[in-house]
Scaffold this active site. Structure first.
Site, short mmCIF file in Angstrom:
data_model
loop_
_atom_site.label_atom_id
_atom_site.label_comp_id
_atom_site.label_asym_id
_atom_site.label_seq_id
_atom_site.Cartn_x
_atom_site.Cartn_y
_atom_site.Cartn_z
CE1 TYR A 25 -3.58 2.69 0.78
CE2 TYR A 25 -2.10 3.38 2.53
CZ TYR A 25 -3.20 3.61 1.73
OH TYR A 25 -3.93 4.76 1.90
CD GLU A 26 3.16 2.89 4.69
OE1 GLU A 26 4.38 2.67 4.83
OE2 GLU A 26 2.41 3.23 5.63
CB VAL A 88 -7.52 -2.32 9.23
CG1 VAL A 88 -8.83 -3.06 8.96
CG2 VAL A 88 -7.45 -1.87 10.69
N GLY A 94 -12.70 0.92 7.15
CA GLY A 94 -13.93 1.72 7.21
C GLY A 94 -15.01 1.11 8.08
CB ILE A 97 -11.29 -2.90 12.48
CG1 ILE A 97 -12.57 -3.73 12.31
CG2 ILE A 97 -10.14 -3.76 12.99
CD1 ILE A 97 -12.59 -4.63 11.13
N GLY A 98 -9.89 -0.04 13.06
CA GLY A 98 -8.75 0.78 13.45
C GLY A 98 -9.00 1.50 14.75
CE1 TYR A 132 -3.55 6.72 14.16
CE2 TYR A 132 -2.47 7.55 12.20
CZ TYR A 132 -2.73 6.52 13.07
OH TYR A 132 -2.15 5.29 12.88
#
Length: 150
Positions: A25-26, A88, A94, A97-98, A132
């Site tokens: 992803y990164e 996640v 979405g 869960i985070g 955050y």
């Protein structure tokens, strides 16, 4: 049903899969040099250097998220929990869960007598920054990350 619990050694293969998912992803999968074997040693050997929480889908018996952390010491603030990553898996993003993982990480920090928590977020990761911000997070300006690799 989603359960948040402390991670155990048997979780490491699924945890490493999530680490690789984050690296992709990164756009940095080629930078991963860690292995499941190394994580097992570092997390469950004679001197563990990290801890983690997992989010588990009980119905599928699958780990769908993690919060990996370790402790650091600040000369100004004392013992701090450093949150290395919350991950996640994509299909479960979405769904809150985070937030469950971060909430439980905060509980862990308080239970282990930390004076607070620290973490980093990439400046281009707008979804994470927005996530955050809902916690009242203070974002620091003026600090540059430094790395020395061996």
């Amino acid at each position: 049903m989603i359960q948040i619990r402390p991670g155990v050694a048997a979780d490491i293969p699924q945890v490493f899969d999530l680490v690789m998912e984050l690296a992709v992803y990164e756009k940095a999968a080629d930078q991963v040099t860690n292995t499941p074997e190394q994580m097992l040693q570092d997390g469950f050997g004679p001197n563990p250097s990290f801890g983690f929480l997992v989010a588990e889908d009980d119905e599928k018996n699958q780990i769908i998220g993690i919060a990996l952390y370790y402790y650091r010491y600040s000369t100004w603030k004392g013992k701090r929990l450093y949150l290395e990553d919350i991950i996640v898996t994509e299909n479960y993003r979405g769904m809150g869960i985070g937030k469950l993982l971060l909430d439980e990480t905060i509980v862990t920090a308080r239970q282990t007598n930390c004076t607070g928590m620290m973490w980093q977020v990439l400046d281009w990761n707008k979804p994470a920054i927005g996530f955050y911000q809902q916690f009242g997070t203070r974002f620091d300006d003026g600090w540059t990350n430094c790395h020395l690799d061996f």
